[in-house]
Design an enzyme around this catalytic site. Structure first.
Site, PDB file in Angstrom:
ATOM      1  CG  HIS A 168      -2.033  -0.890   1.269  1.00  9.30           C
ATOM      2  ND1 HIS A 168      -2.252  -1.812   2.275  1.00  9.30           N
ATOM      3  CD2 HIS A 168      -3.060  -1.054   0.396  1.00  9.30           C
ATOM      4  CE1 HIS A 168      -3.361  -2.497   2.018  1.00  9.30           C
ATOM      5  NE2 HIS A 168      -3.865  -2.065   0.885  1.00  9.30           N
ATOM      6  CB  CYS A 255      -3.122  -2.033   8.703  1.00 10.51           C
ATOM      7  SG  CYS A 255      -1.515  -1.854   7.973  1.00 10.51           S
TER       8      CYS A 255
HETATM    9  C1  CIR Z   1      -3.549  -7.671   3.214  1.00  7.05           C
HETATM   10  O1  CIR Z   1      -2.734  -8.186   2.459  1.00  7.05           O
HETATM   11  O2  CIR Z   1      -4.544  -7.086   2.808  1.00  7.05           O
HETATM   12  C2  CIR Z   1      -3.336  -7.775   4.699  1.00  7.05           C
HETATM   13  N1  CIR Z   1      -2.666  -9.018   4.992  1.00  7.05           N
HETATM   14  C3  CIR Z   1      -2.527  -6.623   5.212  1.00  7.05           C
HETATM   15  C4  CIR Z   1      -3.248  -5.307   5.109  1.00  7.05           C
HETATM   16  C5  CIR Z   1      -2.440  -4.170   5.622  1.00  7.05           C
HETATM   17  N2  CIR Z   1      -3.204  -2.963   5.577  1.00  7.05           N
HETATM   18  C6  CIR Z   1      -2.690  -1.757   5.411  1.00  7.05           C
HETATM   19  O3  CIR Z   1      -1.506  -1.596   5.118  1.00  7.05           O
HETATM   20  N3  CIR Z   1      -3.513  -0.724   5.444  1.00  7.05           N
END
Ligand code: CIR
Length: 264
Positions: A168, A255
């Site tokens: 991201h 996140c």
């Molecule tokens: C994913 O791959 O979507 C999750 N394992 C990690 C999400 C992390 N979210 C973020 O950076 N906002």
């Protein structure tokens, strides 16, 4: 006056499910230890709560292994909130699960209807604009739909690009104050933060970039001493949280929460 880019009265988190060990990851660096993941989440919630904010902890969702990464499901602004449309197929349903909670705090609640995709981890709100990084999870149509919504609330939105291989946009940057970002040298090289004050992560400490400024503190993942020292020297009050297990799932400090001031 309260600065809406980092002063928040409320935050939404979600308890990790036992299925969290099956969460998405770009590469396998080992199975997360569930007990440690839970303990880290507790420490995260406690650190947010210690700033005086109301911390909502939603129940775990076993059907969605990544659901504790709530940031990706919504964007909370002063005028209203927007339910995202995650680009990861296994995460699409998480956004609808978040909507009822947002409706408790926002009278103007919009939704990204598609066909585009967009995840909250690709969105950085600064003092002057909303930056959205296209990524493997966020496409041009998703960015364009969001731009149309936020213009109703008076926000300028700028599309930028997340470096290849980075999950991201905010994996590599975070806001320290309205005009200052913490950023990896590889993202800064794209020029997207020209005109901002920039604090760089130390070499080999790129994973420290996913921090959050939350009221008077900067929450950052433990284990990045040179970047923490830089922030400390610049006068930020750093709180370090163990992130070893979330890191195996490509997750970090931003996140795990949606941060906002209600707009009812
Ligand atoms: C994913 O791959 O979507 C999750 N394992 C990690 C999400 C992390 N979210 C973020 O950076 N906002």
């Amino acid at each position: 006056m309260n600065d809406p880019t980092y002063q928040f009265s409320h935050t939404i988190t979600r308890r990790p499910a036992a299925s969290a060990v099956n969460g998405l990851r770009a590469e396998d660096t080992g199975t997360p230890d569930l007990d440690q993941l839970m303990a880290d989440h507790d420490a995260y919630v406690a650190a947010l709560r210690a700033t005086g904010a109301e911390v909502i902890v939603l129940p775990a969702l076993e059907a969605y292994p990544d659901a504790h990464f709530v940031e990706d499901t919504a964007l909370c602004l002063s005028g209203g909130a927007v339910v995202m449309r995650p680009g990861a197929p296994t995460r699409l349903g998480e956004a609808a699960e978040m909507a009822p909670e947002l409706a408790r705090h926002y009278s103007d609640l919009r939704r990204i209807e598609g066909p585009g995709f967009i995840e909250g981890g690709d969105i950085l709100v600064t003092g002057r604009e909303i930056l959205v990084g296209r990524s493997a999870r966020t496409d041009g149509a998703g960015v364009a739909e969001l731009a149309g919504i936020v213009s109703d609330w008076g926000y300028a939105l700028r599309e930028v690009f997340t470096p290849e291989g980075v999950l991201h946009f905010k994996t590599d940057c975070s806001l320290l104050d309205p005009e200052t970002v913490l950023v990896t040298p590889r993202l800064a090289a794209s020029g997207c933060f020209e005109g901002y004050a920039q604090v760089f992560t130390a070499e080999g400490e790129e994973a420290a970039a996913n921090a959050i400024r939350f009221n008077d503190v900067v929450l950052m993942a433990k284990g990045f001493p040179r970047t923490a020292e830089t922030l400390d020297r610049k006068g930020y009050s750093v709180v370090e949280i163990n992130n070893s297990e979330c890191a195996k799932l490509d997750g970090g400090m931003s996140c795990l929460s949606l941060r906002f001031n209600p707009a009812l």
